[in-house]
Design a protein around this motif. Sequence first.
Motif, PDB file in Angstrom:
ATOM      1  N   TYR A 281      42.196  48.474  33.658  1.00 45.83           N
ATOM      2  CA  TYR A 281      43.621  48.225  33.870  1.00 45.83           C
ATOM      3  C   TYR A 281      43.964  47.937  35.340  1.00 45.83           C
ATOM      4  O   TYR A 281      45.085  48.123  35.789  1.00 45.83           O
ATOM      5  CB  TYR A 281      44.469  49.405  33.366  1.00 45.83           C
ATOM      6  CG  TYR A 281      44.239  49.724  31.921  1.00 45.83           C
ATOM      7  CD1 TYR A 281      44.778  48.916  30.913  1.00 45.83           C
ATOM      8  CD2 TYR A 281      43.447  50.813  31.546  1.00 45.83           C
ATOM      9  CE1 TYR A 281      44.542  49.203  29.577  1.00 45.83           C
ATOM     10  CE2 TYR A 281      43.203  51.104  30.200  1.00 45.83           C
ATOM     11  CZ  TYR A 281      43.751  50.287  29.229  1.00 45.83           C
ATOM     12  OH  TYR A 281      43.529  50.550  27.913  1.00 45.83           O
ATOM     13  N   LYS A 282      42.961  47.496  36.090  1.00 47.58           N
ATOM     14  CA  LYS A 282      43.156  47.127  37.491  1.00 47.58           C
ATOM     15  C   LYS A 282      42.779  45.663  37.674  1.00 47.58           C
ATOM     16  O   LYS A 282      42.091  45.078  36.840  1.00 47.58           O
ATOM     17  CB  LYS A 282      42.293  47.998  38.415  1.00 47.58           C
ATOM     18  CG  LYS A 282      42.627  49.481  38.379  1.00 47.58           C
ATOM     19  CD  LYS A 282      41.677  50.243  39.283  1.00 47.58           C
ATOM     20  CE  LYS A 282      41.919  51.748  39.201  1.00 47.58           C
ATOM     21  NZ  LYS A 282      40.940  52.509  40.005  1.00 47.58           N
ATOM     22  N   ARG A 283      43.213  45.100  38.813  1.00 47.60           N
ATOM     23  CA  ARG A 283      42.831  43.728  39.134  1.00 47.60           C
ATOM     24  C   ARG A 283      42.253  43.684  40.542  1.00 47.60           C
ATOM     25  O   ARG A 283      42.847  44.181  41.499  1.00 47.60           O
ATOM     26  CB  ARG A 283      44.030  42.787  39.075  1.00 47.60           C
ATOM     27  CG  ARG A 283      43.636  41.321  39.307  1.00 47.60           C
ATOM     28  CD  ARG A 283      44.841  40.413  39.425  1.00 47.60           C
ATOM     29  NE  ARG A 283      45.571  40.665  40.662  1.00 47.60           N
ATOM     30  CZ  ARG A 283      46.355  39.771  41.270  1.00 47.60           C
ATOM     31  NH1 ARG A 283      46.519  38.573  40.737  1.00 47.60           N
ATOM     32  NH2 ARG A 283      46.998  40.074  42.360  1.00 47.60           N
ATOM     33  N   PHE A 284      41.078  43.100  40.651  1.00 47.28           N
ATOM     34  CA  PHE A 284      40.425  42.896  41.942  1.00 47.28           C
ATOM     35  C   PHE A 284      40.520  41.407  42.269  1.00 47.28           C
ATOM     36  O   PHE A 284      40.070  40.558  41.493  1.00 47.28           O
ATOM     37  CB  PHE A 284      38.966  43.346  41.868  1.00 47.28           C
ATOM     38  CG  PHE A 284      38.123  42.912  43.037  1.00 47.28           C
ATOM     39  CD1 PHE A 284      38.392  43.362  44.315  1.00 47.28           C
ATOM     40  CD2 PHE A 284      37.045  42.045  42.856  1.00 47.28           C
ATOM     41  CE1 PHE A 284      37.614  42.969  45.394  1.00 47.28           C
ATOM     42  CE2 PHE A 284      36.261  41.650  43.925  1.00 47.28           C
ATOM     43  CZ  PHE A 284      36.542  42.114  45.194  1.00 47.28           C
ATOM     44  N   LYS A 285      41.125  41.073  43.400  1.00 50.98           N
ATOM     45  CA  LYS A 285      41.306  39.680  43.794  1.00 50.98           C
ATOM     46  C   LYS A 285      40.416  39.365  44.984  1.00 50.98           C
ATOM     47  O   LYS A 285      40.405  40.099  45.976  1.00 50.98           O
ATOM     48  CB  LYS A 285      42.776  39.432  44.153  1.00 50.98           C
ATOM     49  CG  LYS A 285      43.112  37.976  44.457  1.00 50.98           C
ATOM     50  CD  LYS A 285      44.610  37.842  44.722  1.00 50.98           C
ATOM     51  CE  LYS A 285      44.996  36.394  45.016  1.00 50.98           C
ATOM     52  NZ  LYS A 285      46.439  36.260  45.288  1.00 50.98           N
ATOM     53  N   TYR A 286      39.679  38.255  44.876  1.00 55.61           N
ATOM     54  CA  TYR A 286      38.698  37.930  45.908  1.00 55.61           C
ATOM     55  C   TYR A 286      38.738  36.426  46.181  1.00 55.61           C
ATOM     56  O   TYR A 286      38.725  35.606  45.261  1.00 55.61           O
ATOM     57  CB  TYR A 286      37.300  38.338  45.439  1.00 55.61           C
ATOM     58  CG  TYR A 286      36.219  38.190  46.475  1.00 55.61           C
ATOM     59  CD1 TYR A 286      36.045  39.151  47.463  1.00 55.61           C
ATOM     60  CD2 TYR A 286      35.351  37.103  46.461  1.00 55.61           C
ATOM     61  CE1 TYR A 286      35.037  39.041  48.412  1.00 55.61           C
ATOM     62  CE2 TYR A 286      34.340  36.973  47.402  1.00 55.61           C
ATOM     63  CZ  TYR A 286      34.205  37.947  48.377  1.00 55.61           C
ATOM     64  OH  TYR A 286      33.208  37.829  49.315  1.00 55.61           O
ATOM     65  N   SER A 287      38.786  36.065  47.462  1.00 55.27           N
ATOM     66  CA  SER A 287      38.771  34.653  47.820  1.00 55.27           C
ATOM     67  C   SER A 287      37.342  34.127  47.745  1.00 55.27           C
ATOM     68  O   SER A 287      36.434  34.663  48.391  1.00 55.27           O
ATOM     69  CB  SER A 287      39.320  34.456  49.240  1.00 55.27           C
ATOM     70  OG  SER A 287      39.129  33.124  49.649  1.00 55.27           O
ATOM     71  N   THR A 288      37.148  33.072  46.958  1.00 58.15           N
ATOM     72  CA  THR A 288      35.794  32.516  46.809  1.00 58.15           C
ATOM     73  C   THR A 288      35.391  31.682  48.019  1.00 58.15           C
ATOM     74  O   THR A 288      34.203  31.426  48.232  1.00 58.15           O
ATOM     75  CB  THR A 288      35.717  31.604  45.567  1.00 58.15           C
ATOM     76  OG1 THR A 288      36.544  30.453  45.793  1.00 58.15           O
ATOM     77  CG2 THR A 288      36.197  32.339  44.329  1.00 58.15           C
ATOM     78  N   GLY A 289      36.381  31.221  48.784  1.00 59.85           N
ATOM     79  CA  GLY A 289      36.073  30.325  49.891  1.00 59.85           C
ATOM     80  C   GLY A 289      35.907  28.883  49.428  1.00 59.85           C
ATOM     81  O   GLY A 289      35.793  27.972  50.247  1.00 59.85           O
ATOM     82  N   GLU A 290      35.907  28.679  48.117  1.00 54.92           N
ATOM     83  CA  GLU A 290      35.760  27.334  47.553  1.00 54.92           C
ATOM     84  C   GLU A 290      37.138  26.690  47.382  1.00 54.92           C
ATOM     85  O   GLU A 290      38.115  27.371  47.082  1.00 54.92           O
ATOM     86  CB  GLU A 290      35.066  27.388  46.182  1.00 54.92           C
ATOM     87  CG  GLU A 290      33.671  27.994  46.201  1.00 54.92           C
ATOM     88  CD  GLU A 290      32.643  27.088  46.865  1.00 54.92           C
ATOM     89  OE1 GLU A 290      32.965  25.908  47.128  1.00 54.92           O
ATOM     90  OE2 GLU A 290      31.525  27.550  47.133  1.00 54.92           O
ATOM     91  N   LYS A 291      37.175  25.361  47.573  1.00 52.40           N
ATOM     92  CA  LYS A 291      38.415  24.619  47.397  1.00 52.40           C
ATOM     93  C   LYS A 291      38.188  23.434  46.466  1.00 52.40           C
ATOM     94  O   LYS A 291      37.079  22.882  46.415  1.00 52.40           O
ATOM     95  CB  LYS A 291      38.917  24.090  48.745  1.00 52.40           C
ATOM     96  CG  LYS A 291      39.453  25.145  49.670  1.00 52.40           C
ATOM     97  CD  LYS A 291      39.979  24.485  50.921  1.00 52.40           C
ATOM     98  CE  LYS A 291      40.602  25.506  51.848  1.00 52.40           C
ATOM     99  NZ  LYS A 291      41.136  24.863  53.054  1.00 52.40           N
ATOM    100  N   ILE A 292      39.260  23.041  45.777  1.00 52.90           N
ATOM    101  CA  ILE A 292      39.167  21.902  44.871  1.00 52.90           C
ATOM    102  C   ILE A 292      40.546  21.289  44.693  1.00 52.90           C
ATOM    103  O   ILE A 292      41.560  21.994  44.760  1.00 52.90           O
ATOM    104  CB  ILE A 292      38.590  22.331  43.495  1.00 52.90           C
ATOM    105  CG1 ILE A 292      38.219  21.098  42.665  1.00 52.90           C
ATOM    106  CG2 ILE A 292      39.565  23.225  42.743  1.00 52.90           C
ATOM    107  CD1 ILE A 292      37.451  21.435  41.393  1.00 52.90           C
TER     108      ILE A 292
END
Length: 411
Positions: A27-38
């Motif tokens: 019931y949690k959310r972990f948000k992480y920047s992939t560093g990838e762009k599109i």
Amino acid sequence: MAKAKFKLKEPNSKTETLIYLNYYYNYKRFKYSTGEKINPKFWNPTGQRAKESKQFPQYPEFNSRLDILQNGINTAYRRLLNDGIQPNNEILKKALEAELSGNILQANKKTFFDFVEGYIEESKLNKKSGTIKVYNTTFKYLKEYAKKINKSIDFESINLEFYNQYTSYLAVDSNLSANTVGKHIKTIKSFMNEATERGYNENLEFKKRKFKTLREEADTIYLNVDELKAMEDIDLSSSPRLEKVRDLFLVGCYTGLRFSDFTQIKPENIISDKSMLQIRTQKTGERVSIPLHQTVKNILKKYNNNLPTAYTNQVMNRYLKDVASLAQLKDEVETTITKGGVMKKEAVKKFNLVTTHTARRSFATNLFLADIPAISIMKITGHKTERSFMQYIRVTQEQNADKLLNHPFFN
């Protein structure tokens, strides 16, 4: 059950946008920047991968990197559970980065200056030229400071010690005003926020209360109704350039619009049957409706609803001082400014302080003094809080007392 999803930062963007990894667990959310762009046009939101497109030939390698990320977060989560460790976002981030060590993270490693340089180039696609100019100026001072102290400035360098030494350098060595120093600190904080969001930075010292944006209340003025009338009554037929500047300025004074907006009014913005101006503001993108003051009606009629093309803001400001001088706005105003770490006071003729932004302040202040409710004025000026609005208007202690005299409490 834990689940990984990839999401675009700006799915409606016309240019490349960042991809986030969202991991849902317990019931949690972990948000992480992939560093990838599109570019969103190459993104399949259902499959959460790049489309197989000839226009995006690198899609196999791109999707493979996302696969590695997804497998990495799943593996990291399972390892924690197997080791009897209850995951939270901080623990999960460290576990993921340990899993990806030597693979994705090393490829994304950037220095602070590398990031800023890249971010400025990227911002040229979606930010205004004025913002880019601010970014470049801040970056210039940072590089000059690094050269002076003969040290590199990286993400880890941006701490309270850096803050104290750098603000002193800007104020004393570079002789900048307190507000200019504050603007540079604000921009550095923007750089750090963006780098943190993208996963390049973990140092959060810049978020501390003492790492503050300096601000000194500017000695801005407003023109009262009589002063505006004096400007309106000048015969400038022998000087078309000053006449044009005066007329555009008065439109700003009676609409409350910014320079970027009152100089862009078109005939289609005029709703004649309702005696109203409707326009979408450039800065906020909000549509505002403004009743037409008689002065604005007269000016619009003069130009057949086609207002003349404006000069640049800098040229307008120069000519406005000539107009204000001709209108005899020559009272002396005491100004104070902190520069080089020293507060300086100076008496300045009022006409020398008139700028295009004086129009907007004059509108807000004159309406406030006319007892128009603040909330009604804010609908036009775009202020979100009454506190920010009250900092914007220019009311003296005497004017405030005069208003209170008419209040039932004092009668």
